[in-house]
Scaffold this active site. Structure first.
Site, PDB file in Angstrom:
ATOM      1  N   CYS B 168      -4.591  -1.710  -4.752  1.00 16.14           N
ATOM      2  CA  CYS B 168      -3.707  -1.779  -5.794  1.00 16.14           C
ATOM      3  C   CYS B 168      -2.826  -0.434  -5.849  1.00 16.14           C
ATOM      4  O   CYS B 168      -2.247  -0.275  -6.620  1.00 16.14           O
ATOM      5  CB  CYS B 168      -4.350  -2.054  -7.063  1.00 16.14           C
ATOM      6  SG  CYS B 168      -5.326  -3.336  -6.841  1.00 16.14           S
ATOM      7  N   LYS B 332       2.372  -4.668 -16.532  1.00 13.41           N
ATOM      8  CA  LYS B 332       1.722  -5.990 -15.832  1.00 13.41           C
ATOM      9  C   LYS B 332       1.566  -7.193 -16.672  1.00 13.41           C
ATOM     10  O   LYS B 332       1.368  -8.042 -16.351  1.00 13.41           O
ATOM     11  CB  LYS B 332       0.395  -5.426 -15.406  1.00 13.41           C
ATOM     12  CG  LYS B 332       0.183  -4.505 -14.122  1.00 13.41           C
ATOM     13  CD  LYS B 332      -1.251  -4.048 -13.442  1.00 13.41           C
ATOM     14  CE  LYS B 332      -1.361  -3.382 -12.356  1.00 13.41           C
ATOM     15  NZ  LYS B 332      -0.733  -1.785 -12.415  1.00 13.41           N
ATOM     16  N   HIS B 337      -0.322  -8.550 -11.998  1.00 13.43           N
ATOM     17  CA  HIS B 337      -0.673  -7.492 -11.344  1.00 13.43           C
ATOM     18  C   HIS B 337      -0.269  -8.015  -9.681  1.00 13.43           C
ATOM     19  O   HIS B 337      -0.790  -8.826  -8.994  1.00 13.43           O
ATOM     20  CB  HIS B 337      -2.298  -7.464 -11.442  1.00 13.43           C
ATOM     21  CG  HIS B 337      -2.769  -6.244 -10.776  1.00 13.43           C
ATOM     22  ND1 HIS B 337      -1.962  -5.293  -9.980  1.00 13.43           N
ATOM     23  CD2 HIS B 337      -3.793  -5.772 -10.668  1.00 13.43           C
ATOM     24  CE1 HIS B 337      -2.981  -4.663  -9.650  1.00 13.43           C
ATOM     25  NE2 HIS B 337      -4.086  -4.541  -9.876  1.00 13.43           N
ATOM     26  N   PHE B 396      -9.232  -0.698  -6.068  1.00 19.99           N
ATOM     27  CA  PHE B 396     -10.538  -0.906  -5.892  1.00 19.99           C
ATOM     28  C   PHE B 396     -11.075  -0.030  -4.913  1.00 19.99           C
ATOM     29  O   PHE B 396     -10.391   0.424  -3.947  1.00 19.99           O
ATOM     30  CB  PHE B 396     -10.721  -2.626  -5.382  1.00 19.99           C
ATOM     31  CG  PHE B 396     -10.749  -3.366  -6.333  1.00 19.99           C
ATOM     32  CD1 PHE B 396     -11.579  -3.193  -7.512  1.00 19.99           C
ATOM     33  CD2 PHE B 396     -10.307  -4.816  -6.002  1.00 19.99           C
ATOM     34  CE1 PHE B 396     -11.408  -4.359  -8.639  1.00 19.99           C
ATOM     35  CE2 PHE B 396     -10.708  -5.749  -6.903  1.00 19.99           C
ATOM     36  CZ  PHE B 396     -11.132  -5.541  -8.061  1.00 19.99           C
TER      37      PHE B 396
END
Lengths: 92, 410
Positions: B168, B332, B337, B396
């Site tokens: 991301c 978002k 997202h 992540f």
């Protein structure tokens, strides 16, 4: 302890770094040092083992995942045919 | 012209997006200003037995509208998004095509996942339909570097060309790298951003199994948030060295002031406060700004329980007393997202926020959360003076990338 419970405890132990032999139905999952990603993997294993689907959501506190006994109850209900996904805890 | 630190200044002269709110910057910004929501029931494929059935799909995307090359029309959806966003950005920049200073130009366009739609179809053909062969373009469509290569071919970009991969934070890393290359003088201009097209059955399955998606919607920072919502699209910037842009009489949209990147080196899913805080601090330092200079922060704000509380803590750590007067929102809530492409469209939101002096809202905000106690511009956007903006991207793996933008130089 029935087969569902024994099976679930085995799955929990498999995901613990240091498996314990004193897990009972009253044991809280938080005591087992299971983190969110572990829980996702445990739920996957349970689904795979019992051929069920549990819409668990890591963002929510779900009563079904409080103690070993509550997981066993939830899985037993799903296994015995009450597989009503829309009423499961996570989606609520 | 250089900054006091000896670096060259970097400006944005073009912006392009493909989003669930529309396939142009105008439609995207109109949507953000009006508090529209691009998240809806998935229509692009049969959701079958999924229990997560919502996403931000680019349902009005028509590849032929902006793409003319046969190569791109044959490419994966993710490359088409990137190609269309790049076309919009380059058209706005007014750059001569193919680029004149081709060796001094970069195409850094990443993707978190690459051509998953292509891969899914190929595997379905092989494993389910037992076909004897996959489509000959399967490999070229799938690789995560096809978007940057396609864009390079389209515009004659012969300098640094590759894709970034940081889940991301992918687009923010790409923009940050081009920023760094221009300000150090190794290139004069570049196309930067990312693209993502992962709203398909296999990918939804994988995300559903992680148990982090909301079945209802994306409600960042609200007590009622219960997970993120996947979306697809692309966000691309055209960036140039200030004097290079001035010499060709380009209209300058914004200045890229700073970039900071860190890694938590701690956990694949649970974010740390320190990594994101340091990334924000480094971006401010690079921009030679203090926290109080930032008026609007486009948060990572995924609407997972953990991210939003952690990001709030990190903002407080960096901004101190200035955190209270900072307008923060997670767009978002409107476009979903976009994973790797998120930082690209959110950079465009930051640039438009300065241009219009308007902070877009966090929509779907229903109830305050004691763990998220800052000003998230709830439900309605706000007219206010915006001179500097910050965009957070936290991925992540604990990979953090933060960008700071300012108004066009005088």
């Amino acid at each position: 302890m029935d087969d569902v419970a024994k099976n679930i405890i085995e799955i929990l132990k498999k995901h613990m770094k240091e498996p314990r032999d004193d897990i009972s139905l009253d044991t809280e999952l938080t005591e087992l040092e299971i983190e969110s990603l572990d829980l996702a993997m445990i739920v996957f294993d349970i689904e795979d083992t019992f051929g069920i689907e549990i819409p668990y959501n890591a963002n929510e506190e779900v009563e079904d995942f409080k103690t070993v006994g509550s997981v066993v109850d939830r899985v037993s209900a799903l296994v015995s045919g009450g597989n009503d996904q829309t009423s499961s805890g996570a989606a609520a | 012209m250089t900054n006091s630190n000896g670096f060259k200044r970097v400006v944005v002269t073009g912006t392009g997006v493909v989003t669930s709110l529309g396939s142009s910057v105008d439609q995207f910004w109109d949507g953000l200003k009006s508090g529209a929501c691009g998240i809806d029931q998935i229509a692009g494929f049969d959701t079958q037995d999924l229990y997560i059935t919502i996403a931000g799909e680019c349902s009005d995307f028509e590849p032929r509208e902006r793409l003319s090359s046969k190569l791109l029309l044959l490419a994966d959806r993710y490359s088409q998004f990137a190609g269309a966003a790049a076309a919009e950005a380059i058209e706005q920049s007014g750059l001569e095509v193919p680029f004149v200073d081709s060796d001094r130009a970069a195409s850094i366009v990443g993707s978190g996942a690459g051509g998953l739609n292509t891969l899914e179809k190929a595997y379905y053909d092989l494993f389910a339909l037992k076909k004897k062969a996959t489509h000959p373009l399967t490999l070229l469509r799938t690789i995560g570097s096809s978007a940057c290569a396609h864009i390079g071919i389209e515009y004659g970009i012969k300098g640094p060309t590759f894709g970034t991969v940081s889940a991301c934070a992918t687009a923010s890393h790409a923009i940050g790298l081009v920023f760094d290359m221009i300000r150090r003088g190794s290139i004069d201009l570049g196309v930067a951003g990312a693209s993502e097209a992962v709203v398909n059955y296999g990918s939804m399955r994988a995300w559903q199994a992680m148990r982090v998606l909301s079945p209802e919607g994306c409600f960042p920072f609200s007590k009622t948030r219960n997970g993120t919502v996947l979306a697809e699209g692309a966000g691309i910037l055209v960036m140039e060295e200030l004097e290079y842009a001035r010499a060709r009489g380009a209209k300058i949209l914004a200045e890229v002031k700073g970039f900071g990147m860190t890694s938590d080196a701690a956990d694949m899913v649970n974010p740390d406060v320190e990594g994101p805080s340091k990334a924000m601090k480094f971006a401010l330092d690079a921009a030679e700004l203090i926290p109080g200079d930032i008026n609007y922060l486009n948060a990572h704000g995924t609407a997972t329980t953990v991210n939003d509380a952690n990001e709030t803590d990190a903002i407080k750590r960096v901004f101190g007393d200035a955190a209270g007067s900072l307008a923060i929102s997670s767009t978002k809530s409107m476009h979903g997202h976009l994973l790797g492409a998120g930082g690209g469209v959110e950079a465009v939101a930051c640039i438009k926020a300065m241009e219009d002096n308007f902070a877009p809202a966090t929509i779907g905000y229903a109830e305050p959360d004691p763990d998220c106690d800052l000003d998230y511009v709830p439900n309605a956007g706000r007219e206010m003076e915006i001179n500097y903006t910050m965009s957070n991207s936290f991925a992540f793996g604990g990979l953090n990338a933060v960008l700071v933008f300012g108004r066009p130089p005088e």
